[in-house]
Design a protein around this motif. Structure first.
Motif, PDB file in Angstrom:
ATOM      1  N   GLU A  76      24.787  70.104 -63.812  1.00 56.23           N
ATOM      2  CA  GLU A  76      24.875  68.754 -64.380  1.00 56.23           C
ATOM      3  C   GLU A  76      24.649  68.769 -65.889  1.00 56.23           C
ATOM      4  O   GLU A  76      25.285  68.009 -66.622  1.00 56.23           O
ATOM      5  CB  GLU A  76      23.847  67.831 -63.711  1.00 56.23           C
ATOM      6  CG  GLU A  76      24.340  67.185 -62.423  1.00 56.23           C
ATOM      7  CD  GLU A  76      25.507  66.229 -62.629  1.00 56.23           C
ATOM      8  OE1 GLU A  76      26.648  66.657 -62.371  1.00 56.23           O
ATOM      9  OE2 GLU A  76      25.286  65.072 -63.041  1.00 56.23           O
ATOM     10  N   THR A  77      23.759  69.643 -66.342  1.00 56.36           N
ATOM     11  CA  THR A  77      23.553  69.749 -67.789  1.00 56.36           C
ATOM     12  C   THR A  77      24.814  70.304 -68.442  1.00 56.36           C
ATOM     13  O   THR A  77      25.249  69.830 -69.498  1.00 56.36           O
ATOM     14  CB  THR A  77      22.333  70.656 -68.090  1.00 56.36           C
ATOM     15  OG1 THR A  77      21.236  70.201 -67.323  1.00 56.36           O
ATOM     16  CG2 THR A  77      21.958  70.631 -69.561  1.00 56.36           C
ATOM     17  N   PHE A  95      27.802  69.981 -67.346  1.00 58.16           N
ATOM     18  CA  PHE A  95      28.789  68.897 -67.318  1.00 58.16           C
ATOM     19  C   PHE A  95      28.549  67.932 -68.486  1.00 58.16           C
ATOM     20  O   PHE A  95      29.490  67.478 -69.138  1.00 58.16           O
ATOM     21  CB  PHE A  95      28.696  68.157 -65.982  1.00 58.16           C
ATOM     22  CG  PHE A  95      29.606  66.971 -65.878  1.00 58.16           C
ATOM     23  CD1 PHE A  95      30.941  67.128 -65.517  1.00 58.16           C
ATOM     24  CD2 PHE A  95      29.131  65.692 -66.151  1.00 58.16           C
ATOM     25  CE1 PHE A  95      31.784  66.026 -65.435  1.00 58.16           C
ATOM     26  CE2 PHE A  95      29.970  64.590 -66.079  1.00 58.16           C
ATOM     27  CZ  PHE A  95      31.297  64.766 -65.713  1.00 58.16           C
ATOM     28  N   LEU A 103      22.044  72.480 -59.315  1.00 55.69           N
ATOM     29  CA  LEU A 103      22.530  71.184 -59.799  1.00 55.69           C
ATOM     30  C   LEU A 103      21.945  70.842 -61.169  1.00 55.69           C
ATOM     31  O   LEU A 103      22.608  70.210 -61.999  1.00 55.69           O
ATOM     32  CB  LEU A 103      22.197  70.074 -58.786  1.00 55.69           C
ATOM     33  CG  LEU A 103      22.874  68.741 -59.062  1.00 55.69           C
ATOM     34  CD1 LEU A 103      24.382  68.859 -58.966  1.00 55.69           C
ATOM     35  CD2 LEU A 103      22.403  67.665 -58.106  1.00 55.69           C
ATOM     36  N   ILE A 104      20.704  71.265 -61.409  1.00 56.05           N
ATOM     37  CA  ILE A 104      20.080  71.016 -62.719  1.00 56.05           C
ATOM     38  C   ILE A 104      20.928  71.683 -63.802  1.00 56.05           C
ATOM     39  O   ILE A 104      21.222  71.082 -64.847  1.00 56.05           O
ATOM     40  CB  ILE A 104      18.629  71.559 -62.742  1.00 56.05           C
ATOM     41  CG1 ILE A 104      17.768  70.834 -61.704  1.00 56.05           C
ATOM     42  CG2 ILE A 104      18.015  71.437 -64.134  1.00 56.05           C
ATOM     43  CD1 ILE A 104      16.363  71.375 -61.544  1.00 56.05           C
ATOM     44  N   THR A 158      30.609  69.498 -56.701  1.00 55.80           N
ATOM     45  CA  THR A 158      30.521  68.174 -57.328  1.00 55.80           C
ATOM     46  C   THR A 158      30.504  68.264 -58.848  1.00 55.80           C
ATOM     47  O   THR A 158      31.189  67.503 -59.526  1.00 55.80           O
ATOM     48  CB  THR A 158      29.236  67.469 -56.852  1.00 55.80           C
ATOM     49  OG1 THR A 158      29.239  67.462 -55.441  1.00 55.80           O
ATOM     50  CG2 THR A 158      29.152  66.053 -57.371  1.00 55.80           C
ATOM     51  N   ALA A 159      29.719  69.210 -59.377  1.00 52.01           N
ATOM     52  CA  ALA A 159      29.474  69.201 -60.821  1.00 52.01           C
ATOM     53  C   ALA A 159      30.381  70.130 -61.619  1.00 52.01           C
ATOM     54  O   ALA A 159      30.463  69.993 -62.838  1.00 52.01           O
ATOM     55  CB  ALA A 159      28.014  69.558 -61.089  1.00 52.01           C
ATOM     56  N   PHE A 179      26.738  71.067 -54.405  1.00 49.39           N
ATOM     57  CA  PHE A 179      26.319  70.703 -55.768  1.00 49.39           C
ATOM     58  C   PHE A 179      27.296  71.259 -56.798  1.00 49.39           C
ATOM     59  O   PHE A 179      27.681  70.579 -57.742  1.00 49.39           O
ATOM     60  CB  PHE A 179      24.901  71.206 -56.055  1.00 49.39           C
ATOM     61  CG  PHE A 179      23.859  70.616 -55.145  1.00 49.39           C
ATOM     62  CD1 PHE A 179      23.780  69.249 -54.950  1.00 49.39           C
ATOM     63  CD2 PHE A 179      22.953  71.418 -54.481  1.00 49.39           C
ATOM     64  CE1 PHE A 179      22.826  68.694 -54.112  1.00 49.39           C
ATOM     65  CE2 PHE A 179      21.993  70.879 -53.640  1.00 49.39           C
ATOM     66  CZ  PHE A 179      21.937  69.506 -53.456  1.00 49.39           C
TER      67      PHE A 179
END
Lengths: 400, 219
Positions: free
Chosen positions: A313-314, A316, A309-310, A337-338, A334
């Motif tokens: 999300e980055t 994204f 996720l780290i 989602t991202a 995760f």
């Protein structure tokens, strides 16, 4: 009633009250040591002591079974322990090898030497008295040539492999095979194309595990396909890795892909570069690269843990189109989602075949589908039988 | 030959591993450990390549003053300091891994807080990702939002506190949360796991039969 309990009972009836009171008074005078001496009757010994070579193992182990002492749980109910004794000759000397709590009926001696005959006795103790079973028959341990507990897996694997080989041969014969569309893989072209149009890089993250993990190999297979596209489109590719062996293999993969697509001059070793073996160090490093380079497309294909996720999300946050694929069920939510597209579990393994459209590889995917159909049927049948109280069927699929 | 030899090694190794899984007799039962040891030895040598690559790539960035070259300076310095102190046992008598040595001081006071910090970022990323995921844009997203509502609230004491007055226990938030986790969630997880297992078998077979060659760079 156990022998011990019967003997105890007879003792009380014969004695009478006056001698018993005098006896107890005498014991009180004897400074409290009376408690230990009251129980002079040993518990009944364990019965049917059987020793046999532990099946399906690599040797070095003998299993011992016995029936509990009649004073264990029942009868006098004062058994405190079973003591396992072992000797290399029937007449002894017997040495204690372990002590087990009351209620035990089985022990696996894993300290034997293969080919050496052993004799076993099982003693039972009530804390004061001990009684021994007769010695077992001679037994020696040896390694087995087949693990019968895994026979079901062998059969299942064989049937599945047969199905896969059958479909591969059909594909070889030129039979058209239908494979459902996988949106995430259809988007690979779009993602690389977008990066080309924007003049930005394509990032490929092959997970954080080493080459001994099949997900990493599946990820590298996809890298080969992505690298071909970047070579054809003239797009810059960057592959930061966290394992040195993966770096060496990924370089070879990318180099060959550039060579195959007719652009060997576009390849340089810096495309694939090593960051660190450390999980969060790697996450921080890749995040930094993303924020500085602002790639237009990011592929996460391989095994991921908490860093998923780290990274996603980055990715994204920099506005990249992201395509993830992993067989780590805990990380899938995760990525879903991202990322824009996520290859869920088996799709990761099918990706290379899907992208290459190589008939034999597609045949193997079809065989995999056959395996799914068989499993689905077995699951359904198992549910029905279990509901009806027929449990034997599900036992066939126990794995060890 | 450049292709054939790796394919041959892969095929032989794969078959041997499959056989070894079903035969507990030596030497088959030791094959996995043996190959694991070989892999570790290869990986240990390969790390030299990794470190050299790290130094070359970052050294080049510093030399060219490329974008973000300052980070490359930090990488090179950090590596040299940790590797130097560890290799030459600076400030330690026997092993640099003993408590109180400069190596361990840097480990506990620099490395450890840094990795913890990156890990802690996850909390913020979970929040931002959840914010996007739990918007009821369509039916599936609404279902996800509802399930998440019950699971998240049912897993904290306040969830049960809110619903403890309901006489029907199956309506308590924790019961609903447990049901979601134990049935729909577990069923989906198992379906994925079965798919993964089949995928692994299929991929392994492709590798053993030499059909899957993309990892070698193509057909």
């Amino acid at each position: 009633m156990s022998e011990k309990l019967r003997r105890k009972g007879r003792g009380c009836r014969k004695g009478g009250l006056i001698p018993l009171a005098a006896f107890i008074f005498f014991l009180f005078l004897w400074d409290g040591a009376w408690a230990e001496d009251l129980d002079t009757l040993p518990p009944s010994p364990p019965r049917e002591v059987t020793a046999f070579d532990t099946p399906n193992d690599a040797g070095g182990s003998i299993t011992l079974t016995w029936r509990k002492s009649t004073d264990d749980g029942t009868g006098a109910g004062d058994v405190t322990a079973y003591i396992i004794l072992r000797a290399e000759r029937k007449e002894g000397p017997y040495k204690e090898i372990t002590k087990l709590p009351a209620g035990a009926v089985r022990y696996e001696d894993t300290t034997t030497k293969d080919g050496v005959d052993y004799f076993y006795k099982v003693s039972v103790s009530d804390g004061v008295n001990i009684s021994e079973s007769p010695p077992s028959q001679a037994v020696h341990s040896k390694a087995q040539w087949f693990n019968f507990k895994r026979l079901n897996m062998l059969l299942a694997g064989f049937i599945l492999s047969l199905g896969i080989v059958y479909f591969i041969s059909r594909a070889r014969a030129g039979k058209e095979l239908y494979i459902r569309k996988i949106a995430g893989l259809d988007a690979v072209n779009e993602a690389v194309g977008r990066a080309t149009e924007m003049g930005r890089k394509v990032f490929f993250i092959p997970g954080i595990l080493d080459l001994d993990d099949v997900q990493t190999i599946a990820g590298l297979s996809i890298l080969g396909q992505v690298a071909k596209l970047t070579a054809e489109y003239g797009t810059k590719l960057e592959v930061p890795v966290c394992r040195s062996v993966v770096m060496v293999t990924a370089r070879e993969t990318v180099k060959e892909a550039y060579l195959d697509s007719g652009h060997p001059d576009a390849y340089n070793d810096e495309i694939v570069h090593y960051l660190t073996d450390d999980q969060f160090g790697y996450a921080a490093g890749v995040d930094g690269l993303m924020l500085r380079e602002k790639p237009a497309a990011i592929f996460y294909q391989g095994a991921f843990y908490a860093e998923s996720l780290i990274l996603a999300e980055t990715g994204f946050s920099v506005g990249a189109i992201q395509i993830a694929g992993t067989a780590m069920p805990s990380q899938l939510p995760f990525f879903i989602t991202a990322c824009d597209y996520t290859l869920i579990g088996e799709e990761l393994f099918a990706a290379s075949a899907y992208l290459s459209r190589e008939p034999r590889a597609l045949g193997s995917i079809k065989g995999q589908d056959l395996g799914k159909a068989i499993i689905l049927f077995i699951l359904g049948l198992g549910v029905v039988l279990e509901t009806l109280g027929i449990t034997g069927f599900s036992q066939l699929f126990t794995t060890q | 030959m450049r292709r054939e030899i790796p394919l041959f090694i892969t095929a032989i190794t794969g078959v041997v591993f499959i056989i070894a899984y079903f035969i507990p007799h030596p030497p088959f039962n030791q094959i996995q450990d043996l190959f694991q040891t070989w892999f570790q030895i290869i990986a240990a040598f390969a790390i030299i390549l990794g470190v050299l690559n790290l130094m070359v790539v970052n050294g080049d960035k510093v030399y060219r003053r490329s974008k973000g070259w300052g980070y490359s300076v930090i990488i090179i310095l950090s590596f040299l300091v940790m590797a130097g102190i560890g290799t030459f046992k600076l400030g330690s008598k026997a092993s640099p891994l003993e408590e109180g040595t400069p190596f361990m001081y840097l480990f506990y006071n620099v490395y450890y807080p840094l990795t913890s910090t990156v890990f802690a970022l996850l909390a913020f990323f979970v929040a931002s990702a959840s914010f996007r995921a739990f918007r009821a844009r369509n039916k599936e997203a609404a279902l996800l939002l509802t399930a998440a509502f019950f699971v998240m609230l049912g897993r904290v004491p306040i969830g049960d506190y809110l619903t403890s007055w309901i006489p029907l226990k199956w309506l308590h938030l924790s019961t609903i949360a447990n049901w979601i986790m134990a049935y729909p969630n577990m069923a989906a997880q198992r379906a994925i796991m079965i798919g993964i297992a089949l995928g692994i078998i299929s991929t392994s077979l492709r590798l053993i039969l030499g059909i899957e060659r993309s990892y070698l760079g193509g057909d």
